[in-house]
Enzyme design. Structure first.
Site, short mmCIF file in Angstrom:
data_model
loop_
_atom_site.label_atom_id
_atom_site.label_comp_id
_atom_site.label_asym_id
_atom_site.label_seq_id
_atom_site.Cartn_x
_atom_site.Cartn_y
_atom_site.Cartn_z
CG HIS A 72 -10.48 3.77 1.91
ND1 HIS A 72 -11.21 4.30 3.21
CD2 HIS A 72 -9.18 4.13 2.47
CE1 HIS A 72 -10.03 4.40 3.90
NE2 HIS A 72 -8.97 4.32 3.75
CG HIS B 219 -2.15 0.93 1.24
ND1 HIS B 219 -3.17 0.79 0.18
CD2 HIS B 219 -2.34 2.05 1.90
CE1 HIS B 219 -4.04 1.81 0.64
NE2 HIS B 219 -3.55 2.95 1.61
#
EC number: 6.3.5.3
Length: 743
Positions: free
Chosen positions: A96, A50
C-alpha cells in the site's frame, strides 16, 4: 463533488485514466463503439498495472508455485499451505505504497485492513501480521512525519482488529524519499476442507454485497497506485481510502459464521477498484457474466454516480455469490453484526458485465477481456550489469570496536523497539517469539506443540547491485531466518516493488530479480503461493531501490525446542555454521562499507543455494535434537553484528577469537551468505562437531559466551550496556525531535 456520468471521451480524459492510445484503440476494437464514461473507468481500473499485472505477468509465470503442501497457489485472494492435522495456513503480502505516502495513517491502516480481508475471505481466522516498511533518508523533511503516521496507522488498525504483529522490517534510504514502501503481510488458520474461493458458479444466482456502505473514498485508487508521482502528489489525497478496524472485525466474524452455514458459493473482498474488480474477477474465473443494479448498493453519500460506485475503494466490503435458499439465514447473520447485506445483482450465462443505474444500462462489457484476458506486455529489458569485485587492497580500515558501536546505533541497524512497541504483539495469547529475533513465532491453537514461524526479508542494496543475486538472497535470508528458529520453511509470498517498467533498465531489475527468486525457491523447496507487484514507484524520474520483499512461513513441530537469538548462559561454546575458511570475506555492498565509509560499490554477495540448503538443514537438525542453546543467522553487518545482537538480547557478553593472518574487517563485517552463529553447551560440542563433519558443514569454534562485554579478536572489549544504549537510543532520539515540517 460528484462526477458526471456523461462526460465526453477526450484524449486528455483517456490519458488521465492511465490508458495509452493503443490500449484505447484495443477497447474500441473490443466493444465496437466509444465507451461510456463509466466503462472507461472500468477499463482503466481493470487494465492498470495494479489489477492486471500486465508488465510482470509473463515473468511471474516462471516462479515455482507448486509443492506437496501447496493447496492454493497464486491467483486467489491468498495462498494456502497444508500444515498437517487438517489445518492449513493462508497468507499473502501486499503493498500500500502510494496511498501511504499521500496519507500515511490511513494509507498504512487500510493496507493492513486489505491484507487481513484477503486472508479471511478464504475462510481463515487471522493469527499474525508483519509489515516491511521503507522510508527516505532520516534527514529528509518528510521522513519523520511519514514514519510517525505509518507506524500509528499499522498499529491502530492491527491492534483494534485484534491480530498480533510478530515481525517486519524498517529501513531508511534516500532513494525512498519520494516513494515510501508499506508492505503488509497477514496469515490466518483454516481447515483444509473449509477453504473458500472467488470463482463464481451457477447461473441466475444472487450476487450479494456485504459489509460497510460505499462512499467516495478511494475513487481511482488503483489507477493512482499504477502511476509515477510528480509535484501534484498532494492533489491525490482524495484517492486514499479510510478504514474502520472495528467494522472489519465484525465483517470477519460475520463471514466466518456465514461460511459455516454452507451458504457461500464464491466470495471476494473489495480491494483495488472495489466493486468493479471483485465482480469481474468472480465472473471471469467462473466463465460467467455478472449483472449489477447499482440502485441496490448501500451508500453513505448522496447522488453518487455509477462511475463513483464502481470505482470506490471504501473499505470493509465483500461481494459474494450465495445459495438462494440460504438468503434469509445469511441476512440475519449480517444484520446481527450490524453490517449491510444487499442483493445487488445476479450471475448470467452471457459472459457480459452489465451495470444498471437509475433504470439505465451504463456499462455492458465482455467480462473475460476485462479480467483474465486483459492486455499483457513483454517489455524490453537490458542485460544485467554487475559491479566488478573490489580489489583486495581496496578494503578501507576502521577500528573494529568503534565500528561495532557506530553500526548498532545507526539508522538502519539500531533497535526497532520504538516501532514494534506501538503494535500489539501478544493479542490472541499465542505469540511465542516477538519482533527483534530472526522470525516471529505463533502457537497453533488446539495443538500442544505445533507453531508457525514468520519472516520478511530483502536487502535492496544487493538487488540494486545485482538483481539476480539480490533476488536469490532475499529468498535465502527469509528461509534462513525461519530455519534459525527451528522451523521447516514451507512457502513464501513475494511483494515486488520497483520503478517504471517502461524503462528497460528498471524492467531488467524486475526480470533478473524474479529469475533469482525463482531459482532460490526451486532449490530450497520454498514455493511462491501468493504475492503482489507494485510498479511505478518513482517521483520525478527517480526510482526507488529495487525491493522484492519475501514473506515466508515455516512449521515448528515442537515449539518447546524452538531456538532464539539470545545467549542462554555464560561459558558456552560459540560456533559459526557454514563459515568460509576465514569466517568472513565479502565486504562489497556491506553495511560496513555503506555506513562507515559512505561507499556503495562492489558486487552483492553470492548465494550458493546448495550450501545454503545443506547448512540450513544441518542447523535445523541440531535445533530439533536440542543440541544448540541459541541460533542467529548472519546477515547485514556480518559476524560482528550477529554476535552483538545475541549479546544485547541476553545481557551476556562474548569473546570471539580471530583467524590468524586474516584482515579483521572482512572477518567480522563481511556479509558472506549461508552462515549461522550457534551456541552449544560444553558437553555437546564433540557431538555437534561430529555431526558437522558427517554432514560436510564447516563449523569452526569461534569463541565463548560470558562476561559483560563483546570482544572481537584483538579489538578492545565493548560493554553490552554500551551496545544496548547505542542500539536502543537512535529511534526514540530521532522520533523525539521536533516533527519535521510536512512539506
Amino acid at each position: 463533488m460528484t462526477i458526471s456520468n456523461t462526460r465526453p471521451i477526450t484524449p486528455d480524459l483517456i490519458a488521465s485514466h492511465g490508458l495509452k492510445p493503443d490500449e484505447y484503440e484495443r477497447i474500441l476494437n473490443l466493444i465496437g463503439r466509444e465507451p461510456t464514461f463509466t466503462e472507461l473507468g472500468i477499463f482503466s481500473a481493470m487494465w492498470n498495472e495494479h489489477c492486471s499485472y500486465k508488465s510482470s505477468k509473463k515473468w511471474l509465470r516462471t516462479l515455482p508455485t507448486k509443492g506437496p503442501r501447496v493447496i492454493q497457489g497464486p491467483g486467489e485472494n491468498a495462498g494456502v499451505v497444508d500444515i498437517d492435522d487438517g489445518d492449513c495456513v493462508v497468507f499473502k503480502m501486499e503493498s500500500h505504497n502510494h496511498p501511504s505516502y499521500i496519507e500515511p495513517y490511513q494509507g498504512a491502516a487500510t493496507g493492513v485492513g486489505g491484507i487481513l480481508r484477503d486472508v479471511f475471505t478464504m475462510g481463515a481466522r487471522p493469527i499474525a501480521a508483519m509489515n516491511a516498511l521503507r522510508f527516505g533518508s532520516p534527514d529528509h523533511p518528510k521522513t519523520r512525519h511519514l514514519v510517525s503516521g505509518v507506524v500509528a496507522g499499522v498499529g491502530g488498525y492491527g491492534n483494534s482488529f485484534g491480530v498480533p504483529t510478530v515481525g517486519g522490517e524498517v529501513e531508511f534510504d534516500a532513494r525512498y524519499n519520494g516513494n515510501i514502501l508499506v508492505n503488509a503481510f497477514a496469515a490466518g488458520l483454516a481447515k483444509t476442507d473449509a477453504i473458500f474461493y472467488s470463482k463464481a458458479e451457477g447461473v441466475g444466482l444472487p450476487v450479494v454485497y456485504l459489509g460497510a456502505k460505499t462512499g467516495r473514498d478511494g475513487v481511482g485508487g488503483a489507477t493512482m497506485a499504477s502511476a509515477e508521482f510528480d509535484e501534484s502528489i498532494e492533489e491525490k489525497r482524495p484517492t486514499v481510502q479510510v478504514g474502520d478496524p472495528f467494522t472489519e472485525k465484525c465483517l470477519l466474524e460475520a463471514c466466518l459464521e456465514l461460511m459455516q452455514t454452507g451458504a457461500v458459493i464464491a466470495i471476494q473482498d473489495m480491494g483495488a477498484a472495489g466493486l468493479t474488480c471483485s465482480a469481474v474477477e468472480m465472473g471471469a474465473k467462473g466463465d460467467l457474466g455478472i449483472e449489477l443494479d447499482l440502485d441496490k448498493v448501500p451508500v453513505r453519500e448522496e447522488r453518487m454516480t455509477a462511475y463513483e460506485m464502481m470505482l470506490s475503494e471504501s473499505q470493509e466490503r465483500m461481494l459474494m455469490v450465495l445459495r438462494p435458499e440460504k438468503e434469509e439465514e445469511a441476512k440475519a447473520i449480517f444484520v446481527k453484526w450490524g453490517l449491510d447485506f444487499a442483493i445487488v445483482g445476479k450471475t448470467t450465462d452471457d459472459l457480459r458485465f452489465r451495470i444498471l443505474h437509475q433504470g439505465e444500462e451504463v456499462a455492458n462489457l465482455p467480462i473475460k477481456e476485462l479480467g483474465d484476458e486483459a492486455p499483457e506486455y513483454d517489455r524490453p529489458w537490458t542485460p544485467a550489469k554487475v559491479p566488478s569485485p573490489l580489489a583486495t587492497n581496496d578494503i578501507p580500515q576502521a577500528d573494529v570496536a568503534d565500528t561495532l558501536l557506530q553500526l548498532v546505533g545507526s539508522a538502519n541497524n539500531s533497535s526497532r523497539r520504538w516501532v514494534y512497541e506501538q503494535y500489539d504483539t501478544l493479542i490472541q495469547g499465542n505469540s511465542l517469539q516477538l519482533p527483534g529475533g530472526d522470525a516471529g513465532v505463533v502457537r497453533v491453537e488446539g495443538h500442544e506443540a505445533k507453531a508457525l514461524a514468520f519472516s520478511s526479508d530483502v536487502t535492496p542494496r544487493y538487488v540494486e547491485a545485482d538483481p539476480f543475486e539480490g533476488g536469490k538472497q532475499a529468498v535465502a535470508e527469509c528461509w534462513r531466518n525461519l530455519t534459525a528458529t527451528g522451523a521447516l520453511p514451507l512457502a513464501a509470498t513475494d511483494n515486488l516493488n520497483f520503478g517504471n517498467p517502461e524503462r528497460p533498465e528498471i524492467m531488467s531489475q524486475l526480470v533478473h530479480a524474479i529469475k533469482g527468486i525463482g531459482e532460490a525457491c526451486q532449490a530450497l523447496d520454498f514455493p511462491i503461493v501468493s504475492g503482489n507487484v507494485s510498479l511505478y514507484n518513482e517521483t520525478n524520474g527517480q526510482a526507488i531501490l529495487p525491493t522484492p520483499t519475501i514473506g515466508g512461513v515455516g512449521l515448528v513441530r515442537d515449539w518447546s525446542k524452538m531456538a532464539r537469538i539470545r545467549f542462554a548462559v555464560a561459558d558456552e561454546t560459540i560456533l559459526l555454521a557454514g563459515a568460509p575458511k576465514s569466517w568472513g570475506t565479502h565486504i562489497g555492498q556491506s553495511v560496513y562499507m555503506r555506513d562507515i565509509h559512505g561507499r556503495t560499490d562492489g558486487p552483492a554477495p553470492h548465494v550458493d543455494l546448495a550450501h545454503e540448503r545443506k547448512v540450513g538443514d544441518f542447523v535445523r537438525g541440531l535445533i530439533g535434537d536440542g543440541l544448540v542453546t541459541a541460533v542467529h543467522d548472519c546477515s547485514s553487518g556480518g559476524l560482528a553484528l550477529a554476535v552483538a545482537e545475541m549479546a544485547m538480547a541476553s545481557g551476556i557478553g562474548a569473546t570471539i577469537a580471530a583467524p590468524a593472518e586474516h584482515d579483521a574487517i572482512p572477518v567480522f563485517y563481511g556479509e558472506d551468505q549461508g552462515r549461522y552463529v550457534v551456541t552449544v553447551a560444553n558437553g555437546a560440542v564433540e557431538t555437534v562437531a561430529a555431526r558437522a563433519k558427517a554432514a560436510g558443514v564447516a563449523l569452526p569454534v569461534i569463541g565463548r559466551t560470558g562476561g559483560d562485554a563483546v570482544k572481537l579478536g584483538d579489538a578492545r572489549p565493548v560493554s553490552v550496556n554500551a551496545l544496548r544504549s547505542a542500539h536502543e537510543a537512535w529511534f526514540p532520539n530521532y522520533m523525539g525531535g521536533d516533527l519535521a515540517p510536512d512539506n
